[in-house]
Design a protein around this motif. Sequence first.
Motif, PDB file in Angstrom:
ATOM      1  N   ILE A   7       0.869  -1.424  -0.055  1.00  0.00           N
ATOM      2  CA  ILE A   7      -0.319  -0.420   0.348  1.00  0.00           C
ATOM      3  C   ILE A   7       0.695   1.296  -0.186  1.00  0.00           C
ATOM      4  N   ILE A   8       1.518   1.247   0.850  1.00  0.00           N
ATOM      5  CA  ILE A   8       3.012   2.475   0.971  1.00  0.00           C
ATOM      6  C   ILE A   8       3.295   2.770   0.023  1.00  0.00           C
ATOM      7  N   LYS A   9       3.825   1.578  -0.912  1.00  0.00           N
ATOM      8  CA  LYS A   9       4.540   1.505  -2.279  1.00  0.00           C
ATOM      9  C   LYS A   9       3.401   2.090  -3.371  1.00  0.00           C
ATOM     10  N   VAL A  10       2.324   1.881  -3.119  1.00  0.00           N
ATOM     11  CA  VAL A  10       1.557   2.799  -4.137  1.00  0.00           C
ATOM     12  C   VAL A  10       1.206   3.573  -4.070  1.00  0.00           C
ATOM     13  N   ILE A  11       1.444   4.840  -3.183  1.00  0.00           N
ATOM     14  CA  ILE A  11       1.170   6.221  -2.793  1.00  0.00           C
ATOM     15  C   ILE A  11       2.540   7.115  -3.086  1.00  0.00           C
ATOM     16  N   GLU A  12       3.908   5.945  -2.821  1.00  0.00           N
ATOM     17  CA  GLU A  12       4.962   7.259  -2.853  1.00  0.00           C
ATOM     18  C   GLU A  12       4.918   6.865  -4.073  1.00  0.00           C
ATOM     19  N   ALA A  13       4.483   5.702  -5.276  1.00  0.00           N
ATOM     20  CA  ALA A  13       5.027   6.066  -6.450  1.00  0.00           C
ATOM     21  C   ALA A  13       4.045   6.733  -7.144  1.00  0.00           C
ATOM     22  N   LEU A  14       2.576   7.539  -6.889  1.00  0.00           N
ATOM     23  CA  LEU A  14       2.387   8.334  -7.210  1.00  0.00           C
ATOM     24  C   LEU A  14       3.840  10.149  -7.007  1.00  0.00           C
ATOM     25  N   PHE A  15       3.536   9.753  -5.843  1.00  0.00           N
ATOM     26  CA  PHE A  15       4.398  11.221  -5.816  1.00  0.00           C
ATOM     27  C   PHE A  15       5.889  11.168  -6.404  1.00  0.00           C
ATOM     28  N   GLN A  16       6.576  10.083  -6.698  1.00  0.00           N
ATOM     29  CA  GLN A  16       7.787   9.963  -6.907  1.00  0.00           C
ATOM     30  C   GLN A  16       7.212  10.550  -8.738  1.00  0.00           C
ATOM     31  N   ALA A  17       5.802   9.847  -9.353  1.00  0.00           N
ATOM     32  CA  ALA A  17       6.293  10.412 -10.368  1.00  0.00           C
ATOM     33  C   ALA A  17       6.439  11.981 -10.656  1.00  0.00           C
ATOM     34  N   GLY A  18       6.313  12.385  -9.391  1.00  0.00           N
ATOM     35  CA  GLY A  18       6.690  14.229  -9.826  1.00  0.00           C
ATOM     36  C   GLY A  18       7.908  14.282  -9.819  1.00  0.00           C
ATOM     37  N   ILE A  19       8.842  13.576  -9.272  1.00  0.00           N
ATOM     38  CA  ILE A  19      10.363  13.850  -9.147  1.00  0.00           C
ATOM     39  C   ILE A  19      10.513  12.980 -10.759  1.00  0.00           C
TER      40      ILE A  19
END
Length: 134
Positions: A7-19
């Motif tokens: 679950i935390i990896k899915v949420i981090e993937a969302l914000f990683q798209a910004g990086i």
Amino acid sequence: MSDSEEIIKVIEALFQAGITKDTSILRDIHLNDPKFSSFSDLPPYDLKDYQNTIELEELKFVSISDYSYEIKNPKISIFGDSAVVAMELNQKGMLVDTKAYTGEHMEIHGRATFVLVKQPTWKIAHIHLSKING
């Protein structure tokens, strides 16, 4: 990997798209379903569906250079095939105006709530981002 880690990896993937500026992941991690909904911490503030959410996230992430984020104090509550994640969220970057060649520093201190469903992998079904003033 445990459900909480997934679950935390899915949420981090969302914000990683910004990086990374690789926004192709966004369609994979959001639930493509009429039941999907989101509220943003940036205008427009109305309730959005899947397609509008994806388009606005893509626009946001490609418009912000030097983007960074910090997830603080995540609380993951799993209820069978559903999960609620509440957290503090700090986002920073430079909002770039490519027409005027100018940039404006942006910093959002906020809170975030995510609802995820497992179908068969964890997908984001609802997002609520809000700014904390001050």
